[in-house]
Design a protein around this motif. Structure first.
Motif, PDB file in Angstrom:
ATOM      1  N   GLU A  31       0.818  -1.217   0.000  1.00 14.87           N
ATOM      2  CA  GLU A  31       0.000   0.000   0.000  1.00 14.87           C
ATOM      3  C   GLU A  31       0.849   1.263   0.000  1.00 14.87           C
ATOM      4  N   SER A  32       2.085   1.167   0.512  1.00 11.94           N
ATOM      5  CA  SER A  32       2.880   2.379   0.719  1.00 11.94           C
ATOM      6  C   SER A  32       3.609   2.824  -0.551  1.00 11.94           C
ATOM      7  N   VAL A  33       3.423   2.079  -1.625  1.00 10.20           N
ATOM      8  CA  VAL A  33       4.111   2.443  -2.876  1.00 10.20           C
ATOM      9  C   VAL A  33       3.442   3.648  -3.519  1.00 10.20           C
ATOM     10  N   GLU A  34       4.247   4.579  -4.008  1.00 10.71           N
ATOM     11  CA  GLU A  34       3.664   5.706  -4.751  1.00 10.71           C
ATOM     12  C   GLU A  34       4.660   6.245  -5.775  1.00 10.71           C
ATOM     13  N   GLY A  35       4.104   6.971  -6.741  1.00  3.52           N
ATOM     14  CA  GLY A  35       4.948   7.631  -7.745  1.00  3.52           C
ATOM     15  C   GLY A  35       5.696   6.678  -8.654  1.00  3.52           C
ATOM     16  N   VAL A  36       5.030   5.597  -9.081  1.00  2.69           N
ATOM     17  CA  VAL A  36       5.722   4.625  -9.936  1.00  2.69           C
ATOM     18  C   VAL A  36       5.876   5.192 -11.350  1.00  2.69           C
TER      19      VAL A  36
ATOM     20  N   MET B   1      11.622   5.373   1.388  1.00  7.28           N
ATOM     21  CA  MET B   1      12.821   5.119   0.591  1.00  7.28           C
ATOM     22  C   MET B   1      12.470   5.149  -0.897  1.00  7.28           C
ATOM     23  N   LYS B   2      13.481   5.483  -1.688  1.00  7.98           N
ATOM     24  CA  LYS B   2      13.279   5.557  -3.137  1.00  7.98           C
ATOM     25  C   LYS B   2      13.940   4.333  -3.779  1.00  7.98           C
ATOM     26  N   VAL B   3      13.190   3.622  -4.563  1.00 10.65           N
ATOM     27  CA  VAL B   3      13.702   2.375  -5.145  1.00 10.65           C
ATOM     28  C   VAL B   3      13.776   2.504  -6.664  1.00 10.65           C
ATOM     29  N   THR B   4      14.858   2.046  -7.257  1.00  9.52           N
ATOM     30  CA  THR B   4      14.949   1.933  -8.714  1.00  9.52           C
ATOM     31  C   THR B   4      15.257   0.482  -9.056  1.00  9.52           C
ATOM     32  N   VAL B   5      14.361  -0.141  -9.810  1.00 11.95           N
ATOM     33  CA  VAL B   5      14.549  -1.527 -10.226  1.00 11.95           C
ATOM     34  C   VAL B   5      14.977  -1.534 -11.693  1.00 11.95           C
ATOM     35  N   PHE B   6      16.055  -2.258 -11.980  1.00 10.19           N
ATOM     36  CA  PHE B   6      16.539  -2.393 -13.361  1.00 10.19           C
ATOM     37  C   PHE B   6      16.251  -3.809 -13.829  1.00 10.19           C
ATOM     38  N   GLY B  39      16.226  -2.851 -21.853  1.00 14.55           N
ATOM     39  CA  GLY B  39      15.625  -3.265 -20.592  1.00 14.55           C
ATOM     40  C   GLY B  39      14.676  -2.201 -20.085  1.00 14.55           C
ATOM     41  N   LYS B  40      14.170  -2.367 -18.872  1.00  8.38           N
ATOM     42  CA  LYS B  40      13.329  -1.307 -18.322  1.00  8.38           C
ATOM     43  C   LYS B  40      13.748  -0.966 -16.909  1.00  8.38           C
ATOM     44  N   THR B  41      13.356   0.237 -16.498  1.00  9.69           N
ATOM     45  CA  THR B  41      13.591   0.667 -15.129  1.00  9.69           C
ATOM     46  C   THR B  41      12.249   1.022 -14.519  1.00  9.69           C
ATOM     47  N   ILE B  42      12.056   0.648 -13.281  1.00 10.67           N
ATOM     48  CA  ILE B  42      10.853   1.038 -12.558  1.00 10.67           C
ATOM     49  C   ILE B  42      11.305   1.785 -11.309  1.00 10.67           C
ATOM     50  N   THR B  43      10.901   3.048 -11.178  1.00  9.23           N
ATOM     51  CA  THR B  43      11.260   3.827  -9.989  1.00  9.23           C
ATOM     52  C   THR B  43       9.998   4.110  -9.186  1.00  9.23           C
ATOM     53  N   PHE B  44      10.123   4.062  -7.881  1.00  7.17           N
ATOM     54  CA  PHE B  44       8.969   4.387  -7.021  1.00  7.17           C
ATOM     55  C   PHE B  44       9.429   4.715  -5.609  1.00  7.17           C
ATOM     56  N   LYS B  45       8.506   5.298  -4.847  1.00 10.24           N
ATOM     57  CA  LYS B  45       8.745   5.524  -3.419  1.00 10.24           C
ATOM     58  C   LYS B  45       7.980   4.473  -2.637  1.00 10.24           C
ATOM     59  N   MET B  46       8.525   4.098  -1.490  1.00  6.91           N
ATOM     60  CA  MET B  46       7.922   3.041  -0.687  1.00  6.91           C
ATOM     61  C   MET B  46       8.167   3.399   0.769  1.00  6.91           C
ATOM     62  N   GLY B  47       7.200   3.105   1.634  1.00  6.21           N
ATOM     63  CA  GLY B  47       7.389   3.333   3.065  1.00  6.21           C
ATOM     64  C   GLY B  47       8.495   2.441   3.610  1.00  6.21           C
ATOM     65  N   GLY B  48       9.019   2.811   4.781  1.00  5.69           N
ATOM     66  CA  GLY B  48      10.056   1.996   5.430  1.00  5.69           C
ATOM     67  C   GLY B  48      11.435   2.400   4.956  1.00  5.69           C
ATOM     68  N   ASP B  73      16.612 -10.707 -15.862  1.00  2.00           N
ATOM     69  CA  ASP B  73      17.312 -10.507 -14.598  1.00  2.00           C
ATOM     70  C   ASP B  73      16.890  -9.158 -14.025  1.00  2.00           C
ATOM     71  N   TYR B  74      17.018  -9.006 -12.714  1.00  2.00           N
ATOM     72  CA  TYR B  74      16.770  -7.685 -12.135  1.00  2.00           C
ATOM     73  C   TYR B  74      17.811  -7.377 -11.072  1.00  2.00           C
ATOM     74  N   ARG B  75      17.954  -6.091 -10.830  1.00  2.00           N
ATOM     75  CA  ARG B  75      18.705  -5.640  -9.661  1.00  2.00           C
ATOM     76  C   ARG B  75      18.033  -4.346  -9.232  1.00  2.00           C
ATOM     77  N   TYR B  76      18.228  -3.961  -7.984  1.00  2.00           N
ATOM     78  CA  TYR B  76      17.623  -2.691  -7.570  1.00  2.00           C
ATOM     79  C   TYR B  76      18.573  -1.884  -6.712  1.00  2.00           C
ATOM     80  N   GLU B  77      18.320  -0.568  -6.698  1.00  2.00           N
ATOM     81  CA  GLU B  77      19.079   0.349  -5.860  1.00  2.00           C
ATOM     82  C   GLU B  77      18.106   1.033  -4.919  1.00  2.00           C
TER      83      GLU B  77
END
Lengths: 81, 81
Positions: A31-36, B1-6, B39-48, B73-77
């Motif tokens: 639920e806490s995901v935003e701004g994808v 936190m800000k996550v970027t998935v490759f 490939g693709k990148t998915i960026t988002f914000k997530m709680g925690g 394959d994936y990796r994330y930052e």
């Protein structure tokens, strides 16, 4: 040289693919995901090395083929070898 | 936190989109380009914050929704804040 180009939708542009992914994440309980936002990466090898000339070439490639400058931003990273 | 998935196609998997881009680059005069992969990148914000638990959650998300583990394959930052 090894080039990685990152293309992402401009912040002001709607990203329906990102919205769909966000919806799916939320229905999976995150639920806490935003701004994808969903972007793309293009990696390739290219002759030559990091120089103003090759960066000029790359800018042309990115602007003309790899991204749509009206709705997307790009940046690239160059790794030698 | 800000996550970027490759997410990128596995090296052993054919990438027709990459092949098409490579062909286009070559016909634009960039003959030295090779090994194009898209490939693709998915960026988002997530709680925690960055923790083993949130990494476990992210691994599940990446495996189940954001990538197809058979061909990608994936990796994330993770960036705090």
């Amino acid at each position: 040289m090894k080039v990685t180009v990152f293309v992402s939708p401009k912040n002001t542009v709607l990203d329906p693919q990102g919205a769909a992914v966000e919806h799916a994440m939320k229905s999976l309980g995150h639920e806490s995901v935003e701004g994808v936002r969903v972007g793309k990466t293009i990696t390739f090898k290219m002759g030559g090395s990091d120089s103003p000339e090759s960066r000029e070439k790359l800018d042309k490639l990115c602007d003309g083929l790899l991204s749509n400058p009206v709705i997307e931003d790009y940046r690239y990273e160059i790794e030698e070898g």
